[in-house]
Design a protein around this motif. Structure first.
Motif, PDB file in Angstrom:
ATOM      1  N   VAL A  33     -19.082 -43.649   2.009  1.00  0.00           N
ATOM      2  CA  VAL A  33     -19.336 -44.529   2.742  1.00  0.00           C
ATOM      3  C   VAL A  33     -20.487 -44.616   3.862  1.00  0.00           C
ATOM      4  O   VAL A  33     -20.401 -43.954   4.680  1.00  0.00           O
ATOM      5  N   PRO A  34     -21.632 -45.325   3.656  1.00  0.00           N
ATOM      6  CA  PRO A  34     -22.572 -45.418   4.767  1.00  0.00           C
ATOM      7  C   PRO A  34     -21.860 -46.097   6.046  1.00  0.00           C
ATOM      8  O   PRO A  34     -21.142 -47.102   5.974  1.00  0.00           O
ATOM      9  N   GLU A  35     -22.595 -45.748   7.315  1.00  0.00           N
ATOM     10  CA  GLU A  35     -22.167 -46.511   8.521  1.00  0.00           C
ATOM     11  C   GLU A  35     -22.939 -47.985   8.488  1.00  0.00           C
ATOM     12  O   GLU A  35     -23.967 -47.925   8.266  1.00  0.00           O
ATOM     13  N   SER A  36     -22.256 -48.594   9.241  1.00  0.00           N
ATOM     14  CA  SER A  36     -22.954 -50.036   9.602  1.00  0.00           C
ATOM     15  C   SER A  36     -22.135 -50.786  10.601  1.00  0.00           C
ATOM     16  O   SER A  36     -21.033 -50.383  10.979  1.00  0.00           O
ATOM     17  N   GLY A  37     -22.687 -51.644  11.174  1.00  0.00           N
ATOM     18  CA  GLY A  37     -22.311 -52.491  12.270  1.00  0.00           C
ATOM     19  C   GLY A  37     -23.352 -53.131  13.248  1.00  0.00           C
ATOM     20  O   GLY A  37     -24.443 -53.118  12.728  1.00  0.00           O
ATOM     21  N   SER A  38     -23.016 -53.638  14.164  1.00  0.00           N
ATOM     22  CA  SER A  38     -23.927 -54.105  15.290  1.00  0.00           C
ATOM     23  C   SER A  38     -23.744 -53.325  16.613  1.00  0.00           C
ATOM     24  O   SER A  38     -22.748 -52.724  17.066  1.00  0.00           O
ATOM     25  N   THR A  70     -29.008 -54.204  14.537  1.00  0.00           N
ATOM     26  CA  THR A  70     -27.982 -53.930  13.505  1.00  0.00           C
ATOM     27  C   THR A  70     -28.181 -52.612  12.796  1.00  0.00           C
ATOM     28  O   THR A  70     -29.414 -52.245  12.539  1.00  0.00           O
ATOM     29  N   ARG A  71     -27.029 -52.057  12.175  1.00  0.00           N
ATOM     30  CA  ARG A  71     -27.331 -51.026  11.324  1.00  0.00           C
ATOM     31  C   ARG A  71     -26.716 -51.391   9.916  1.00  0.00           C
ATOM     32  O   ARG A  71     -25.297 -51.519   9.742  1.00  0.00           O
ATOM     33  N   GLN A  72     -27.684 -51.957   9.095  1.00  0.00           N
ATOM     34  CA  GLN A  72     -27.236 -52.362   7.863  1.00  0.00           C
ATOM     35  C   GLN A  72     -28.085 -51.691   6.802  1.00  0.00           C
ATOM     36  O   GLN A  72     -29.474 -51.980   6.853  1.00  0.00           O
ATOM     37  N   PRO A  73     -27.624 -50.873   5.893  1.00  0.00           N
ATOM     38  CA  PRO A  73     -28.254 -50.282   4.951  1.00  0.00           C
ATOM     39  C   PRO A  73     -28.755 -51.508   3.976  1.00  0.00           C
ATOM     40  O   PRO A  73     -28.340 -52.325   3.628  1.00  0.00           O
ATOM     41  N   THR A  74     -29.855 -51.318   3.287  1.00  0.00           N
ATOM     42  CA  THR A  74     -30.552 -52.118   2.341  1.00  0.00           C
ATOM     43  C   THR A  74     -30.523 -51.554   0.785  1.00  0.00           C
ATOM     44  O   THR A  74     -30.416 -50.588   0.659  1.00  0.00           O
ATOM     45  N   GLY A  75     -30.466 -52.718   0.102  1.00  0.00           N
ATOM     46  CA  GLY A  75     -30.369 -52.406  -1.325  1.00  0.00           C
ATOM     47  C   GLY A  75     -29.043 -51.916  -1.838  1.00  0.00           C
ATOM     48  O   GLY A  75     -27.898 -51.989  -1.282  1.00  0.00           O
ATOM     49  N   ARG A  76     -29.010 -51.648  -3.189  1.00  0.00           N
ATOM     50  CA  ARG A  76     -27.724 -51.129  -3.811  1.00  0.00           C
ATOM     51  C   ARG A  76     -27.374 -49.830  -3.464  1.00  0.00           C
ATOM     52  O   ARG A  76     -28.194 -48.809  -3.456  1.00  0.00           O
ATOM     53  N   HIS A  77     -26.114 -49.597  -3.055  1.00  0.00           N
ATOM     54  CA  HIS A  77     -25.751 -48.023  -2.723  1.00  0.00           C
ATOM     55  C   HIS A  77     -25.341 -47.572  -4.001  1.00  0.00           C
ATOM     56  O   HIS A  77     -25.058 -47.942  -4.893  1.00  0.00           O
ATOM     57  N   THR A  78     -26.003 -46.274  -4.245  1.00  0.00           N
ATOM     58  CA  THR A  78     -25.858 -45.530  -5.487  1.00  0.00           C
ATOM     59  C   THR A  78     -24.251 -45.239  -6.100  1.00  0.00           C
ATOM     60  O   THR A  78     -24.092 -45.392  -7.249  1.00  0.00           O
ATOM     61  N   ALA A  79     -23.454 -45.183  -4.972  1.00  0.00           N
ATOM     62  CA  ALA A  79     -21.932 -44.668  -5.221  1.00  0.00           C
ATOM     63  C   ALA A  79     -21.246 -46.119  -5.257  1.00  0.00           C
ATOM     64  O   ALA A  79     -19.944 -45.912  -4.971  1.00  0.00           O
ATOM     65  N   ARG A  80     -21.776 -47.144  -5.173  1.00  0.00           N
ATOM     66  CA  ARG A  80     -20.973 -48.483  -5.004  1.00  0.00           C
ATOM     67  C   ARG A  80     -19.702 -48.559  -5.620  1.00  0.00           C
ATOM     68  O   ARG A  80     -18.755 -49.018  -4.920  1.00  0.00           O
ATOM     69  N   TRP A  81     -19.711 -48.319  -6.727  1.00  0.00           N
ATOM     70  CA  TRP A  81     -18.709 -48.790  -7.591  1.00  0.00           C
ATOM     71  C   TRP A  81     -17.204 -47.713  -7.415  1.00  0.00           C
ATOM     72  O   TRP A  81     -16.362 -48.157  -7.538  1.00  0.00           O
ATOM     73  N   LEU A  82     -18.013 -46.432  -7.024  1.00  0.00           N
ATOM     74  CA  LEU A  82     -16.904 -45.589  -6.840  1.00  0.00           C
ATOM     75  C   LEU A  82     -16.198 -45.773  -5.451  1.00  0.00           C
ATOM     76  O   LEU A  82     -15.037 -45.559  -5.305  1.00  0.00           O
ATOM     77  N   ILE A  83     -17.076 -46.063  -4.420  1.00  0.00           N
ATOM     78  CA  ILE A  83     -16.583 -46.521  -3.245  1.00  0.00           C
ATOM     79  C   ILE A  83     -15.583 -47.928  -3.117  1.00  0.00           C
ATOM     80  O   ILE A  83     -14.534 -47.962  -2.663  1.00  0.00           O
ATOM     81  N   LEU A  84     -16.316 -48.962  -4.000  1.00  0.00           N
ATOM     82  CA  LEU A  84     -15.245 -49.979  -4.347  1.00  0.00           C
ATOM     83  C   LEU A  84     -13.757 -49.740  -4.770  1.00  0.00           C
ATOM     84  O   LEU A  84     -12.787 -50.124  -4.410  1.00  0.00           O
ATOM     85  N   ALA A  85     -13.845 -48.598  -6.090  1.00  0.00           N
ATOM     86  CA  ALA A  85     -12.404 -48.103  -6.510  1.00  0.00           C
ATOM     87  C   ALA A  85     -11.534 -47.723  -5.401  1.00  0.00           C
ATOM     88  O   ALA A  85     -10.474 -47.915  -5.053  1.00  0.00           O
TER      89      ALA A  85
END
Length: 513
Positions: free
Chosen positions: A197-202, A10-25
């Motif tokens: 957005v960081p990449e993730s998936g399997s 898997t490609r899963q980033p760990t921890g809180r992403h620094t721009a997470r709230w901006l990405i969510l918006a």
């Protein structure tokens, strides 16, 4: 879970992403556009009929092509996001959605607009699944419930705001403006996705499950088409029955295939997980209550209380405002650790049921009573829906987050369609049974009113319709409440079983001296 799936890296980033709230918006803005396009076209029907020469059948396909394609592709889109990368699929969805929106705005015939709406459905399926999967990816366990609550609020906002935004645009521009507004949103969101957005998936040895994808599209497409066509064509018409049978056979074949294929698109072993089953059951019932009630309330406000389409939309807004206020303040996320997932679900669904009952008992002939029910419903939806989305996603491995989002989206589509079908059938049955003799045999309120001759007869027909709506709202309230009890019971048993297994697996403590 399949052995092969567990071996996939898997490609899963760990921890809180620094721009997470901006990405969510950004992804919430993209999600809002997708939801708006489920309802915004309804207000443009007169313009489409006049300017494109669209027939009634053409208009139905213009509206339904979007939701039909989107619902049929949700599982496939989620699987593709897991396999090929969620960032890639999110970007692809924005590109497809933007290009199809441009094609819809420039359409010169009903066929061109129908094709463009279908293309928007493909992009919409990718966006619905990848946005929730990205939320799971960039937020940790502590912040995820609030993030999902905000993401979930967009769904409620979109359903209520669609007719309002559509009506405002049509007051100043031509019908193509309904689609052109999607373009700047798609461009801004695409730039933000590429940059943030960081990449993730399997990845690993899994092969694409093409037969599973085809069977899921046939199954969901058939079922959703039957639900969409039922109110207009009649539930026992050949078109609806054939579509329902094709959908049911397709879904049965899909389940059978997924149980035996070594690389399943949807691992059916998830359905042995009580937590997953409980969340799935509750999700269907919340969507059932919300979809069915919105269908009934729209008719109630316009046909019983006499409001126009825009005024009716404005009077539905308190439902969405309540959901947004609760989820954006994080109230539900703060309550979950104290009350627990089962407690949140039973509380939310009980409030949703109470709101439906309040509308039935207090809102029959005046707006204040209906307003009370809308606010109570909003509180219930704000507590229950994000909790169940989080429960569904938490029961699925992170490598399958896209499929989990596809399951969640499919449940919403199915539950809402089921709510419209079942509560609409209860309404029609009660309405026909209560009709005065002069209007006996009429199958709709306009047809019944056309047969009346005096004010008293018209009042009797409208009273029969209002009574039918009240009964159907009470039926929806009962179904939602019982569904909440079932979901909470299954989730509580799953949590108890999990604690017992952890206790049994724990190493024994040191022997006393």
């Amino acid at each position: 879970m399949s052995a092969v799936a567990s071996e996939a890296t898997t490609r899963q980033p760990t921890g809180r992403h620094t721009a997470r709230w901006l990405i969510l918006a950004v992804i919430c803005l993209a999600q809002l556009t997708v939801i708006l396009d489920n309802t915004v076209l309804n207000v443009a029907i007169p313009s489409l009929t006049g300017e494109l020469g669209a027939t009634t059948a053409d208009v139905q396909w213009m509206i339904n092509a979007y939701s039909l394609v989107q619902s049929g592709l949700l599982l496939t889109a989620g699987n593709a996001a897991d396999r090929y990368g969620r960032k890639k699929m999110l970007a692809a969805g924005l590109v497809l959605f933007g290009l199809a929106s441009l094609g819809a705005a420039l359409a010169q015939s009903p066929g061109q607009l129908i094709a463009a709406r279908a293309g928007m459905g493909v992009g919409g399926a990718l966006l619905v699944t990848t946005t929730l999967a990205v939320v799971m990816q960039i937020f940790d366990d502590a912040e995820r419930p609030k993030a999902i609550g905000i993401w979930s609020s967009v769904n409620s906002l979109g359903f209520v705001a669609g007719p309002l935004i559509g009506g405002s645009l049509l007051d100043h521009f031509w019908w193509g403006a309904l689609f052109l507004v999607n373009l700047p949103v798609a461009v801004v969101a695409l730039a933000a996705v590429v940059a943030l957005v960081p990449e993730s998936g399997s990845r690993g040895g899994e092969r694409p499950d093409l037969p599973g994808a085809l069977l899921s599209m046939i199954g969901m497409g058939g079922v959703v088409f039957a639900i969409i066509s039922g109110p207009q064509a009649g539930w026992l018409s050949d078109r609806v029955l054939v579509s329902a049978v094709v959908g049911a056979v397709g879904l049965a074949a899909f389940v059978r295939w997924e149980l035996h294929v070594p690389y399943p698109m949807l691992d059916m072993h998830f359905f042995r997980n009580r937590r997953f089953i409980g969340a799935v059951s509750g999700g269907i019932l919340v969507a059932f209550g919300m979809g069915g009630s919105l269908f009934l309330l729209t008719q109630h406000l316009q046909l019983v209380l006499g409001y126009g389409p825009l005024d009716a939309g404005l009077r539905m807004a308190p439902l969405a405002v309540t959901v947004i206020l609760i989820n954006f303040t994080g109230l539900g996320a703060r309550l979950t650790p104290r009350v627990g997932t089962p407690g949140m679900i039973i509380s939310g669904m009980s409030l949703l049921a109470a709101g439906l009952a309040a509308i039935a008992l207090l809102g029959g002939h005046s707006y204040p009573g209906l307003l009370t029910g809308l606010i109570v419903m909003g509180i219930g939806i704000a507590l229950a829906m994000p909790t169940m989305a989080n429960a569904i996603m938490s029961a699925i491995p992170p490598a399958k987050a896209g499929v989990g989002a596809g399951v969640n989206g499919t449940l919403m589509e199915f539950g809402q369609g089921l709510g419209v079908a079942v509560l609409g059938a209860v309404l029609n049955s009660r309405f026909v049974a209560l009709l005065p003799l002069v209007a006996a045999g009429a199958g709709s309120l306009p047809a019944a009113l056309a047969r009346t001759r005096t004010g008293a007869e018209r009042a009797a027909v409208q009273d029969a319709f209002a009574a039918g709506i009240g009964v159907s709202q009470l039926a929806g309230a009962a179904a939602v409440f019982l569904g909440g009890l079932l979901a909470a019971l299954l989730l509580r048993r799953a949590e108890r079983t999990g604690r017992e297994q952890e206790t049994a697996a724990a190493p024994p403590g040191p022997e006393p001296a």
